[in-house]
Write an enzyme that holds these catalytic residues in place. Structure first.
Site, PDB file in Angstrom:
ATOM      1  N   LYS A  81       2.230  -3.106   7.262  1.00  0.00           N
ATOM      2  CA  LYS A  81       2.410  -3.478   5.808  1.00  0.00           C
ATOM      3  C   LYS A  81       3.726  -2.975   5.710  1.00  0.00           C
ATOM      4  O   LYS A  81       4.607  -3.585   4.817  1.00  0.00           O
ATOM      5  CB  LYS A  81       1.785  -2.885   5.059  1.00  0.00           C
ATOM      6  CG  LYS A  81       0.214  -3.148   5.062  1.00  0.00           C
ATOM      7  CD  LYS A  81      -0.047  -4.615   4.297  1.00  0.00           C
ATOM      8  CE  LYS A  81       0.378  -4.578   2.860  1.00  0.00           C
ATOM      9  NZ  LYS A  81       0.033  -6.028   2.429  1.00  0.00           N
ATOM     10  N   THR A 100       0.594  -1.349   0.235  1.00  0.00           N
ATOM     11  CA  THR A 100       0.108  -0.074   0.044  1.00  0.00           C
ATOM     12  C   THR A 100       0.958   1.416   0.010  1.00  0.00           C
ATOM     13  O   THR A 100       1.945   1.261   0.477  1.00  0.00           O
ATOM     14  CB  THR A 100      -0.875   0.004   1.191  1.00  0.00           C
ATOM     15  OG1 THR A 100      -1.266   1.362   1.481  1.00  0.00           O
ATOM     16  CG2 THR A 100      -0.201  -0.439   2.444  1.00  0.00           C
ATOM     17  N   ASP A 101       0.262   2.530  -0.506  1.00  0.00           N
ATOM     18  CA  ASP A 101       0.975   3.518  -0.299  1.00  0.00           C
ATOM     19  C   ASP A 101       0.889   4.278   1.021  1.00  0.00           C
ATOM     20  O   ASP A 101       2.003   5.127   1.535  1.00  0.00           O
ATOM     21  CB  ASP A 101       0.281   4.661  -1.342  1.00  0.00           C
ATOM     22  CG  ASP A 101      -1.103   5.179  -0.955  1.00  0.00           C
ATOM     23  OD1 ASP A 101      -1.573   4.404  -0.225  1.00  0.00           O
ATOM     24  OD2 ASP A 101      -1.807   5.999  -1.577  1.00  0.00           O
ATOM     25  N   GLU A 102       0.220   3.626   1.863  1.00  0.00           N
ATOM     26  CA  GLU A 102       0.277   4.138   3.289  1.00  0.00           C
ATOM     27  C   GLU A 102       1.556   3.957   4.198  1.00  0.00           C
ATOM     28  O   GLU A 102       1.796   4.497   5.274  1.00  0.00           O
ATOM     29  CB  GLU A 102      -0.905   3.287   4.057  1.00  0.00           C
ATOM     30  CG  GLU A 102      -2.335   3.726   3.345  1.00  0.00           C
ATOM     31  CD  GLU A 102      -3.545   3.218   4.200  1.00  0.00           C
ATOM     32  OE1 GLU A 102      -3.495   3.108   5.537  1.00  0.00           O
ATOM     33  OE2 GLU A 102      -4.466   2.918   3.494  1.00  0.00           O
ATOM     34  N   TYR A 154      -2.088  -0.628  11.079  1.00  0.00           N
ATOM     35  CA  TYR A 154      -2.125  -1.449   9.496  1.00  0.00           C
ATOM     36  C   TYR A 154      -0.901  -1.086   8.636  1.00  0.00           C
ATOM     37  O   TYR A 154      -0.304  -1.911   8.234  1.00  0.00           O
ATOM     38  CB  TYR A 154      -3.406  -0.967   8.873  1.00  0.00           C
ATOM     39  CG  TYR A 154      -3.292  -1.094   7.288  1.00  0.00           C
ATOM     40  CD1 TYR A 154      -3.316  -2.555   6.978  1.00  0.00           C
ATOM     41  CD2 TYR A 154      -3.512  -0.319   6.507  1.00  0.00           C
ATOM     42  CE1 TYR A 154      -3.346  -2.680   5.490  1.00  0.00           C
ATOM     43  CE2 TYR A 154      -3.444  -0.516   5.085  1.00  0.00           C
ATOM     44  CZ  TYR A 154      -3.150  -1.807   4.637  1.00  0.00           C
ATOM     45  OH  TYR A 154      -3.286  -2.088   3.142  1.00  0.00           O
TER      46      TYR A 154
END
Ligand code: NAD
Ligand code: TYD
Length: 357
Positions: free
Chosen positions: A162, A133-135, A158
């Site tokens: 990741k 993810t870009d998060e 989260y």
């Protein structure tokens, strides 16, 4: 590539990816879908694929943290690629309870990497693709975009889990020479999206005449990508991406959350007018918008620079946000049985315990 292990293929993006590989990409080999079937996994997402591709699409219920099972599956199927989707994926849930995120996203990724390393023993004609993810890059101010070189700065349990899994994947490449690729993608939307995430939640709440919860001031920015475009990007990276590389994937579609919610209301007025919906009791969908308490540590803005993927592999998004939203609203209107099914059982129990929506 003859045999691909897909993890988490009963979830939102994984099930779209399996459908894409079999139907659109013309993959002629075998796909094994390993999924634990948490609240977010639903084998019904692929029941038509199971019938149509009998023998070439195989479902296995199981946990990616289970070393013994992984070893057995690698021996039996002799995978030459892994596409790793399985994860706990919802930021709000990670705030309520991070434990499962650490287990699946970190320990599970480690179990897969270690099993692949042993089973593949130095082979170079194999590929481990990790879907991320870009998060992991944190939160942006008003300007700028995440590049592949942006330092990691995760802020929720989260995104931290990741980020940790991304680091493990790269470590296995640098330390053991495992042929890996990683894709870091922005927010997806489309068919089979679990209705705890913003877009499907708002569509379904609106149809039931319930409040449409907008966190904080609604001026957080997300970049949105139609799920089919994400699947095409993953396929391209899997087939043509350079090993040891990370590719950012984005939709060139940055929106304020409040504008996404208003866009959904407008699409619903076109496709299922509020005036003809008894649950609305004479209100317009827009009147259901309700500002609620903000998410703790809410990232303000995400934006993605995907020029590497465009330059090296010729990928670009093909579905505009307006078109994607119309298609998504149409899909939810056409699939009430799916909605009823996924909203029952474990998910319902959890929602009742944690929030009242
Ligand atoms: P999802 O929550 O819809 O699906 C996750 C799937 O993984 C479910 O089928 C679940 O049963 C399965 N799973 C969970 N724990 C497991 C375990 N221990 N063993 C085996 N299976 C397990 O998630 P999604 O939105 O489809 O996301 C898929 C991947 O893409 C995730 O890795 C996520 O981090 C990443 N991603 C998602 C988005 C997005 O917008 N949804 C964007 C970028 C990246
Ligand atoms: P979400 O779909 O949970 O994805 P993510 O947190 O991974 O970006 O949320 C998208 C954005 O919408 C995020 O900024 C949080 C916000 N949001 C709301 O305003 N209301 C909601 O009910 C939900 C679920 C999210």
């Amino acid at each position: 590539m003859n045999t691909i292990l897909v993890t988490g293929g009963a979830g939102f993006i994984g099930s779209n990816f399996i459908r894409y590989a079999l139907e659109d990409a013309g993959f002629k080999g075998r796909l094994v879908n390993l999924d634990k079937l948490t609240y977010a996994g639903n084998p019904e997402n692929l029941s038509d694929m199971q019938k149509k591709y009998k023998g070439r699409y195989v479902f296995v219920k199981g946990d990616i943290c289970d070393f013994k099972l992984l070893e057995r599956l690698f021996k039996k199927h002799r995978f030459d690629a892994v596409v790793h989707f399985a994860a706990e994926s919802h930021v709000d849930r990670s705030i309520f309870g991070p434990k499962d995120f650490i287990e699946t996203n970190i320990h599970g990724t480690f179990a897969l990497l270690e099993t692949a390393r042993q089973a593949w023993a130095g082979r170079k004609d194999v590929r481990f693709h990790h879907v991320s993810t870009d998060e992991v890059y944190g939160s942006l101010g008003r300007t700028g975009k995440f590049k592949e070189t942006t330092p990691y700065d995760p802020r929720s349990p989260y995104s931290a889990s990741k980020a940790s899994s991304d680091h493990l994947v790269m470590a296995y490449h640098h330390t053991y020479g495992l042929p890996v690729t990683i894709s870091n993608c922005s927010n997806n939307y489309g068919p089979y999206h679990f209705p705890e995430k913003l877009i499907p939640l708002v569509i379904l709440n609106a149809l039931e005449g319930k409040p449409l919860p907008v966190y904080g001031d609604g001026l957080q920015v997300r970049d949105w990508l139609y799920v089919g475009d994400h699947c095409a990007a993953i396929w391209r990276v899997l087939r043509k991406g350079r090993t040891g590389q990370t590719y950012n994937v984005g939709g060139a579609s940055e929106k304020y959350n409040i504008d996404v919610v208003k866009g959904i209301c407008a699409a619903l007025e076109r496709q299922a007018p509020s005036a003809a919906n008894p649950a609305l009791k004479g209100k317009k969908y827009l009147q259901l918008i309700t500002y609620v308490k903000d998410r703790p540590g809410h990232d303000r803005r995400y934006a993605i620079d995907f020029s590497k993927l465009r330059r090296e592999l010729g990928w670009r998004p093909s579905v505009t946000f307006k078109e994607g939203l119309e298609r998504t609203v149409a899909w939810y209107l056409a699939n009430p049985a799916w909605v009823k099914n996924v909203k029952s059982g474990e998910y319902r129990k959890w929602l009742n315990k944690n929030y009242r929506r």
